[in-house]
Write a protein that holds these residues in place. Structure first.
Motif, mmCIF file in Angstrom:
data_model
loop_
_atom_site.group_PDB
_atom_site.id
_atom_site.type_symbol
_atom_site.label_atom_id
_atom_site.label_comp_id
_atom_site.label_asym_id
_atom_site.label_seq_id
_atom_site.Cartn_x
_atom_site.Cartn_y
_atom_site.Cartn_z
ATOM 1 N N LYS A 241 -16.045 5.642 13.257
ATOM 2 C CA LYS A 241 -16.424 4.398 13.925
ATOM 3 C C LYS A 241 -15.524 3.236 13.522
ATOM 4 C CE LYS A 241 -20.649 4.298 12.531
ATOM 5 N NZ LYS A 241 -22.044 3.808 12.351
ATOM 6 N N ASP A 242 -15.032 3.260 12.270
ATOM 7 C CA ASP A 242 -14.220 2.155 11.764
ATOM 8 C C ASP A 242 -12.728 2.485 11.778
ATOM 9 O OD1 ASP A 242 -16.614 0.828 11.189
ATOM 10 O OD2 ASP A 242 -16.775 1.816 9.249
ATOM 11 N N ARG A 243 -12.340 3.425 12.638
ATOM 12 C CA ARG A 243 -10.953 3.886 12.647
ATOM 13 C C ARG A 243 -9.969 2.746 12.924
ATOM 14 N NH1 ARG A 243 -9.562 8.236 17.063
ATOM 15 N NH2 ARG A 243 -9.720 6.363 18.366
ATOM 16 N N ASN A 244 -10.247 1.948 13.938
ATOM 17 C CA ASN A 244 -9.345 0.846 14.280
ATOM 18 C C ASN A 244 -9.261 -0.181 13.160
ATOM 19 O OD1 ASN A 244 -8.802 1.989 16.781
ATOM 20 N ND2 ASN A 244 -10.418 0.834 17.832
ATOM 21 N N GLU A 245 -10.391 -0.468 12.540
ATOM 22 C CA GLU A 245 -10.404 -1.419 11.427
ATOM 23 C C GLU A 245 -9.598 -0.871 10.252
ATOM 24 O OE1 GLU A 245 -13.611 -3.465 8.324
ATOM 25 O OE2 GLU A 245 -14.316 -2.544 10.193
ATOM 26 N N TYR A 246 -9.726 0.423 9.993
ATOM 27 C CA TYR A 246 -8.998 1.060 8.892
ATOM 28 C C TYR A 246 -7.493 0.980 9.132
ATOM 29 C CZ TYR A 246 -7.454 4.752 5.670
ATOM 30 O OH TYR A 246 -6.798 5.463 4.679
ATOM 31 N N ILE A 247 -7.059 1.302 10.340
ATOM 32 C CA ILE A 247 -5.637 1.250 10.662
ATOM 33 C C ILE A 247 -5.128 -0.192 10.605
ATOM 34 C CG2 ILE A 247 -3.911 1.660 12.462
ATOM 35 C CD1 ILE A 247 -5.518 4.103 13.320
ATOM 36 N N CYS B 18 0.858 -1.185 0.000
ATOM 37 C CA CYS B 18 0.000 0.000 0.000
ATOM 38 C C CYS B 18 0.892 1.233 0.000
ATOM 39 C CB CYS B 18 -0.905 0.018 1.227
ATOM 40 S SG CYS B 18 -1.955 1.507 1.324
ATOM 41 N N MET B 19 0.709 2.094 -1.006
ATOM 42 C CA MET B 19 1.457 3.347 -1.077
ATOM 43 C C MET B 19 0.460 4.493 -1.011
ATOM 44 S SD MET B 19 4.355 4.533 -3.824
ATOM 45 C CE MET B 19 5.215 6.117 -3.657
ATOM 46 N N THR B 20 0.493 5.234 0.085
ATOM 47 C CA THR B 20 -0.469 6.308 0.300
ATOM 48 C C THR B 20 0.221 7.450 1.034
ATOM 49 O OG1 THR B 20 -2.658 6.805 1.237
ATOM 50 C CG2 THR B 20 -1.253 5.291 2.495
ATOM 51 N N ASN B 21 -0.553 8.414 1.520
ATOM 52 C CA ASN B 21 0.019 9.528 2.282
ATOM 53 C C ASN B 21 -0.934 9.903 3.411
ATOM 54 O OD1 ASN B 21 -1.881 11.737 1.322
ATOM 55 N ND2 ASN B 21 -1.013 11.071 -0.633
ATOM 56 N N PHE B 22 -0.437 10.681 4.357
ATOM 57 C CA PHE B 22 -1.243 10.988 5.530
ATOM 58 C C PHE B 22 -2.391 11.950 5.240
ATOM 59 C CE2 PHE B 22 1.922 9.159 8.521
ATOM 60 C CZ PHE B 22 1.019 8.402 9.253
ATOM 61 N N ALA B 23 -2.291 12.736 4.201
ATOM 62 C CA ALA B 23 -3.413 13.605 3.847
ATOM 63 C C ALA B 23 -4.641 12.757 3.524
ATOM 64 C CB ALA B 23 -3.045 14.484 2.653
ATOM 65 N N LEU B 24 -4.439 11.682 2.761
ATOM 66 C CA LEU B 24 -5.544 10.778 2.425
ATOM 67 C C LEU B 24 -5.972 9.960 3.642
ATOM 68 C CD1 LEU B 24 -4.334 9.493 -1.069
ATOM 69 C CD2 LEU B 24 -6.199 11.095 -0.591
ATOM 70 N N ILE B 25 -5.007 9.491 4.407
ATOM 71 C CA ILE B 25 -5.323 8.687 5.585
ATOM 72 C C ILE B 25 -6.167 9.475 6.578
ATOM 73 C CG2 ILE B 25 -4.335 7.589 7.631
ATOM 74 C CD1 ILE B 25 -1.973 6.725 5.894
ATOM 75 N N LEU B 26 -5.765 10.720 6.861
ATOM 76 C CA LEU B 26 -6.501 11.543 7.818
ATOM 77 C C LEU B 26 -7.901 11.848 7.310
ATOM 78 C CD1 LEU B 26 -3.673 13.976 8.987
ATOM 79 C CD2 LEU B 26 -4.626 12.009 10.215
ATOM 80 N N GLY B 27 -8.021 12.051 5.993
ATOM 81 C CA GLY B 27 -9.346 12.272 5.412
ATOM 82 C C GLY B 27 -10.237 11.057 5.576
ATOM 83 N N ASP B 28 -9.684 9.886 5.346
ATOM 84 C CA ASP B 28 -10.453 8.645 5.498
ATOM 85 C C ASP B 28 -10.852 8.419 6.952
ATOM 86 O OD1 ASP B 28 -10.261 8.137 2.807
ATOM 87 O OD2 ASP B 28 -8.557 6.767 2.994
ATOM 88 N N LEU B 29 -9.926 8.680 7.869
ATOM 89 C CA LEU B 29 -10.229 8.487 9.287
ATOM 90 C C LEU B 29 -11.308 9.448 9.764
ATOM 91 C CD1 LEU B 29 -6.642 7.959 10.752
ATOM 92 C CD2 LEU B 29 -8.436 6.238 10.495
ATOM 93 N N ALA B 30 -11.270 10.668 9.278
ATOM 94 C CA ALA B 30 -12.279 11.653 9.677
ATOM 95 C C ALA B 30 -13.653 11.287 9.131
ATOM 96 C CB ALA B 30 -11.878 13.040 9.186
ATOM 97 N N ALA B 31 -13.664 10.642 7.963
ATOM 98 C CA ALA B 31 -14.933 10.286 7.329
ATOM 99 C C ALA B 31 -15.559 9.040 7.933
ATOM 100 C CB ALA B 31 -14.723 10.085 5.827
#
Length: 283
Positions: A173-179, A157-170
């Motif tokens: 409830k599923d934050r732990n599953e996402y991480i 997986c190649m991503t960045n924290f701008a996208l990660i933080l956006g996904d976590l904010a959206a």
């Protein structure tokens, strides 16, 4: 039973081609490769009254191997395609390969070595911290590793924290599953680290992701425009615990050389001037 008998007979009989012939041993032979298409059962053995069974001639074996190779290739390409759709946040990253490298980045040899020694890197949990000025090839370096591993059907997986933080904010409830999903990849690449917003919430989530990856005991590659000095001497405690984790997980690799983006822009401008001057001369 007659249907069953017919099925077995079809399995034990060989359908001859026009050019096939019967050899001196009584077996059917291929008219092209001259190899038998039948073989006798071991002495005294038979099946439904037949003393022989079908066998592959060289032609049939070559055709089967060709079909199997094509199927294996198709399955492989489909698997790689799924990995790249899932692993890259930007389709342009698919083109960041060793084959497309222009040879101007002196550190690229380390990327090849990392990919070639992946099993050892994975076993010893060796990550990389790619740091240096803007446009020196850090992201391309990481992308080459990602593509090389995906071509071997290894998930990255190649991503960045701008996208990660956006996904976590959206999806709070599923934050732990996402991480957990991020940490499930054999290799995680965080591009442009340090460019995300440094809010209290943002820094906390950055730490959660990096700490979770640390606890997963899996390699991490990070690219950043921050200097090693900045990483070793953070401005506050929030940054300190993040940077400490990174430096513990990843071996620093410094990127030097020209700014490739600036050079590309200058080359495009030069090309534009040439085209415009050529057009003016025709007027």
């Amino acid at each position: 039973m007659s249907q069953f008998d017919d099925m077995v007979l079809n399995m034990t009989q060989t359908t001859p081609e026009p050019e096939d012939y019967t050899g001196e041993d009584g077996l059917l032979y291929c008219g092209k490769c001259r190899k038998p298409k039948e073989a006798y059962f071991p002495e005294g053995k038979s099946l439904f009254g037949r003393d022989r069974h079908p066998a592959e001639c060289d032609c049939q074996r070559a055709e089967r191997e060709k079909r199997e190779a094509a199927e294996k290739r198709r399955t492989h390409l489909e698997a790689v395609e799924r990995l790249k759709q899932r692993g890259f946040t930007n389709p342009a990253m698919r083109e960041w390969t060793f084959e497309n490298d222009n040879g101007k980045c002196p550190q690229m040899k380390h990327a090849r070595s990392y990919a070639e020694c992946w099993e050892q890197m994975k076993a010893e949990n060796i990550g990389l911290l790619l740091w240096g000025k803007v446009g020196t090839g850090k992201s391309y370096f990481a992308g080459c590793i990602a593509n090389a591993l995906m071509e071997r059907e290894i998930a990255v997986c190649m991503t960045n924290f701008a996208l990660i933080l956006g996904d976590l904010a959206a999806s709070f409830k599923d934050r732990n599953e996402y991480i957990s999903r991020l940490c499930s990849f054999p290799l995680l690449i965080l591009d442009d680290f340090g460019m995300e917003r440094g809010t209290e919430y943002g820094l906390e989530q950055v730490y959660n992701v990096i700490d979770s990856r640390y606890r997963s005991n899996k390699p991490l590659i990070v690219t950043t425009n921050l200097t090693l000095e900045e990483l070793q001497h953070p401005e506050d405690t929030a940054h300190a615990r993040i940077y400490d984790r990174l430096l513990e997980m990843c071996s620093p690799v410094r990127f030097t050389g020209e700014n490739f983006r600036k050079a590309t822009a200058q080359e495009k401008m030069k090309r534009l001037k040439t085209l415009l001057n050529g057009k003016e001369s025709r007027l």
